[in-house]
Design a protein around this motif. Structure first.
Motif, PDB file in Angstrom:
ATOM      1  N   GLU A  35       4.822   2.735   1.466  1.00  0.00           N
ATOM      2  CA  GLU A  35       5.674   3.149   0.354  1.00  0.00           C
ATOM      3  C   GLU A  35       6.282   4.545   0.618  1.00  0.00           C
ATOM      4  N   ARG A  85      -3.619  -3.051  -4.893  1.00  0.00           N
ATOM      5  CA  ARG A  85      -4.064  -4.079  -3.968  1.00  0.00           C
ATOM      6  C   ARG A  85      -5.373  -4.660  -4.507  1.00  0.00           C
ATOM      7  N   GLY A 111      -0.855  -6.885  -7.941  1.00  0.00           N
ATOM      8  CA  GLY A 111      -1.225  -6.303  -6.645  1.00  0.00           C
ATOM      9  C   GLY A 111      -0.508  -6.929  -5.489  1.00  0.00           C
ATOM     10  N   SER A 112       0.025  -6.101  -4.611  1.00  0.00           N
ATOM     11  CA  SER A 112       0.701  -6.665  -3.432  1.00  0.00           C
ATOM     12  C   SER A 112      -0.337  -6.996  -2.358  1.00  0.00           C
ATOM     13  N   VAL A 143       7.211  -3.877 -10.315  1.00  0.00           N
ATOM     14  CA  VAL A 143       6.092  -2.944 -10.527  1.00  0.00           C
ATOM     15  C   VAL A 143       6.542  -1.842 -11.483  1.00  0.00           C
ATOM     16  N   GLY A 202       0.820  -1.211   0.000  1.00  0.00           N
ATOM     17  CA  GLY A 202       0.000   0.000   0.000  1.00  0.00           C
ATOM     18  C   GLY A 202       0.853   1.259   0.000  1.00  0.00           C
ATOM     19  N   GLY A 203       0.173   2.361  -0.258  1.00  0.00           N
ATOM     20  CA  GLY A 203       0.862   3.621  -0.495  1.00  0.00           C
ATOM     21  C   GLY A 203       1.517   4.239   0.729  1.00  0.00           C
ATOM     22  N   ILE A 248      -1.994  -1.719 -11.533  1.00  0.00           N
ATOM     23  CA  ILE A 248      -1.250  -2.137 -10.333  1.00  0.00           C
ATOM     24  C   ILE A 248      -2.083  -1.703  -9.130  1.00  0.00           C
ATOM     25  N   LYS A 304     -10.745  -0.699  -5.957  1.00  0.00           N
ATOM     26  CA  LYS A 304      -9.809  -0.580  -7.084  1.00  0.00           C
ATOM     27  C   LYS A 304     -10.424  -1.186  -8.348  1.00  0.00           C
ATOM     28  N   GLY A 314      -3.889   7.612  -4.883  1.00  0.00           N
ATOM     29  CA  GLY A 314      -3.530   6.735  -6.000  1.00  0.00           C
ATOM     30  C   GLY A 314      -2.098   6.957  -6.455  1.00  0.00           C
ATOM     31  N   LEU A 315      -1.156   6.471  -5.647  1.00  0.00           N
ATOM     32  CA  LEU A 315       0.252   6.546  -6.073  1.00  0.00           C
ATOM     33  C   LEU A 315       0.449   5.745  -7.351  1.00  0.00           C
ATOM     34  N   VAL A 316      -0.394   4.737  -7.531  1.00  0.00           N
ATOM     35  CA  VAL A 316      -0.281   3.927  -8.743  1.00  0.00           C
ATOM     36  C   VAL A 316      -0.668   4.713  -9.992  1.00  0.00           C
ATOM     37  N   GLU A 354       2.904   7.030 -10.302  1.00  0.00           N
ATOM     38  CA  GLU A 354       4.110   6.280 -10.709  1.00  0.00           C
ATOM     39  C   GLU A 354       4.217   6.098 -12.233  1.00  0.00           C
ATOM     40  N   LYS A 412      11.503   1.444  -7.745  1.00  0.00           N
ATOM     41  CA  LYS A 412      10.300   1.411  -8.576  1.00  0.00           C
ATOM     42  C   LYS A 412      10.242   2.560  -9.576  1.00  0.00           C
TER      43      LYS A 412
HETATM   44  N1  UDP Z   1       2.261  -1.623  -5.012  1.00  0.00           N
HETATM   45  C1  UDP Z   1       3.331  -2.489  -5.119  1.00  0.00           C
HETATM   46  N2  UDP Z   1       3.124  -3.730  -5.594  1.00  0.00           N
HETATM   47  C2  UDP Z   1       1.923  -4.143  -6.001  1.00  0.00           C
HETATM   48  C3  UDP Z   1       0.826  -3.257  -5.885  1.00  0.00           C
HETATM   49  C4  UDP Z   1       1.019  -2.000  -5.384  1.00  0.00           C
HETATM   50  O1  UDP Z   1       4.459  -2.135  -4.802  1.00  0.00           O
HETATM   51  O2  UDP Z   1       1.809  -5.283  -6.432  1.00  0.00           O
HETATM   52  C5  UDP Z   1       2.507  -0.274  -4.546  1.00  0.00           C
HETATM   53  C6  UDP Z   1       2.198   0.734  -5.621  1.00  0.00           C
HETATM   54  O3  UDP Z   1       3.250   0.783  -6.567  1.00  0.00           O
HETATM   55  C7  UDP Z   1       2.013   2.002  -4.812  1.00  0.00           C
HETATM   56  C8  UDP Z   1       1.357   1.469  -3.545  1.00  0.00           C
HETATM   57  O4  UDP Z   1       1.658   0.076  -3.468  1.00  0.00           O
HETATM   58  O5  UDP Z   1       3.244   2.587  -4.508  1.00  0.00           O
HETATM   59  C9  UDP Z   1      -0.141   1.653  -3.572  1.00  0.00           C
HETATM   60  O6  UDP Z   1      -0.463   2.970  -3.233  1.00  0.00           O
HETATM   61  P1  UDP Z   1      -1.821   3.672  -3.669  1.00  0.00           P
HETATM   62  O7  UDP Z   1      -1.819   5.047  -3.130  1.00  0.00           O
HETATM   63  O8  UDP Z   1      -1.979   3.584  -5.136  1.00  0.00           O
HETATM   64  O9  UDP Z   1      -2.983   2.797  -3.058  1.00  0.00           O
HETATM   65  P2  UDP Z   1      -3.282   2.162  -1.618  1.00  0.00           P
HETATM   66  O10 UDP Z   1      -2.855   0.728  -1.723  1.00  0.00           O
HETATM   67  O11 UDP Z   1      -2.523   2.943  -0.596  1.00  0.00           O
HETATM   68  O12 UDP Z   1      -4.767   2.281  -1.490  1.00  0.00           O
END
Ligand code: UDP
Length: 412
Positions: free
Chosen positions: A53, A234, A264-265, A304, A49-50, A232, A239, A324-326, A329, A204
């Motif tokens: 990160e 979660r 997705g992580s 990613v 998650g962001g 990309i 999402k 939405g860091l995704v 990025e 990344k």
């Molecule tokens: N992310 C990752 N691997 C994945 C999925 C997401 O490293 O398989 C990272 C993504 O690159 C981003 C963060 O997790 O840096 C997700 O942040 P975002 O603000 O988009 O959403 P959140 O998960 O906080 O709702």
């Protein structure tokens, strides 16, 4: 004691070639009166998650400019994280029950974590709803307490918002991504509107050659000679991975060779993730042009970044999104994004200039098709997207915002 998370060292000077000497000098000036200030950021997960990160960059940069900053995480069992995921969903507006039992589980874990919180700090920044009760149970101790909300609370389920409002109102400062996220009945002495940012030097986001990116993506079985759409995220209902598959299917009718990667992580504080990844796999069915990957397949930050670099179009079809860091990025990698017109996405995607904003599966498919069929225009939008990120959403700006807020709090 709460668990401390180790972070790598980072140097602000390394960012000067990207953002310019003036910005770096401005940050050093903002840090001057805060030398030695003890700062702690507390959230619920060290990975996924962001929020996690961003800490990996902000905390070391705060140290580099002279603050004594650290990152700690609260502890909880599944029963707690099941409740906090419901809180995440409820605060984003989902129509779900909030029982007395759920409330008492949240309170019990917050009380237990508050008891474990040790040390003296000048600035304590609590992130998101999971640990929002720490101040209530710990009590004021001379430090400045701020609550940072990363989620889209513009249309909360009142049962959840009304429960959280008294806890978050105890904080001296509230930090939100957008002003409209501050719901009724909550006010702060200091309200800061701070948008999240990305680190242009993380594995990344650092520049990656197209060839290398394609090799990494190919290692997951993707055919890099054919077009690729990627989201990309979660695996989370907001999402909308199922909606992305539906949009991809419409695109595939016109461009049969197109492929889709959903990456997705699995965050440790998101037990719903496993349920939702299964649901997504079922929705994809027997279509082997849909790749559903997560960190257990070996997708880390570098991978990613490779998917974001090697994709023809990046989608973020969220129906709620704190920021939405995704989105940020891939924009930094020169890719226009087709994003849901919600939360923090419109701050980033300027419709028709740095990407497209969409409200439906059909509109998503239409804009993806447009970008696939107009590569030159797509490249120009991608270049504009990168500059928009450089001007607004790099980690140096975030650092400056925090330093400004800390100085304001210190000045009362
Ligand atoms: N992310 C990752 N691997 C994945 C999925 C997401 O490293 O398989 C990272 C993504 O690159 C981003 C963060 O997790 O840096 C997700 O942040 P975002 O603000 O988009 O959403 P959140 O998960 O906080 O709702």
């Amino acid at each position: 004691m709460l668990q401390r998370v180790d972070v790598k060292r980072k140097a602000l000077a390394d960012y000067a070639p990207i953002v310019g000497d003036e910005i770096v000098a401005g940050i050093r000036a903002l840090a001057e009166p805060l030398q030695g200030a003890r700062v702690v950021h507390i959230n619920a997960t060290a990975f996924g998650g962001g929020v996690a990160e961003m800490f990996s960059s902000l905390v070391p940069l705060m140290r580099d400019v002279g603050l004594d900053a650290e990152w700690q995480v609260i502890e909880g069992e599944d029963e707690f994280f099941n409740v906090t995921k419901a809180c995440h969903n409820g605060l984003q507006g989902m129509d779900i029950a909030f029982t007395e039992k759920m409330k008492s589980i949240w309170q019990r874990y917050n009380e237990a974590n508050a008891a474990k919180f040790e040390g003296e700090y000048d600035f304590i920044v609590i992130h998101d709803p999971q640990p929002a009760g720490l101040l209530h149970y710990h009590g004021h101790d001379g430090g400045h307490w701020a609550w940072r909300c990363h989620i889209d609370t513009s249309h909360p389920n009142p049962a959840y918002w009304n429960f959280f409002a008294p806890y978050i109102s105890e904080y001296e400062a509230g930090i939100f991504t957008l002003e409209q996220y501050v719901g009724p009945g909550v006010s702060f002495d200091h309200l800061a509107i701070i948008t999240p940012t990305i680190d242009p030097l993380s594995p990344k986001n650092a520049p990656m050659a197209e060839d290398k990116a394609r090799d990494i993506v190919a290692s997951f079985g993707v055919d890099v000679t054919r077009p690729l759409i990627t989201q990309i995220s979660r695996f989370d209902p907001w999402k909308d991975p199922l909606g992305v598959i539906d949009a991809y299917r419409i695109v595939k009718e016109r461009i049969p060779e197109v492929q889709l990667a959903l990456v997705g992580s699995m965050a440790s504080d998101d037990p719903e993730g496993w349920y939702y990844v299964d649901k997504t796999i079922r929705h994809a069915g027997e279509d082997f042009d849909v790749y559903i990957l997560h960190n257990f397949h070996g997708v880390g930050g570098l991978e990613v970044g490779a998917f974001q670099t090697a994709s023809d179009v990046v989608v973020q079809k969220s129906t709620r999104e704190g920021f939405g860091l995704v989105v940020t990025e891939p924009m930094w990698k020169g890719k226009p994004v087709v994003g849901g017109n919600v939360g923090g996405i419109p701050l980033q995607v300027i419709d028709g200039k740095t990407g497209f904003l969409v409200d439906t599966v059909e509109a998503c498919a239409e804009k993806v098709l447009y970008l696939l069929e107009h590569p030159e225009e797509s490249a120009q939008m991608g270049a504009d997207a990168r500059e928009h990120v450089r001007d607004n959403f790099l980690t140096t700006r975030h650092l400056a915002d925090y330093l400004r807020l800390f100085s304001q709090l210190a000045a009362g």
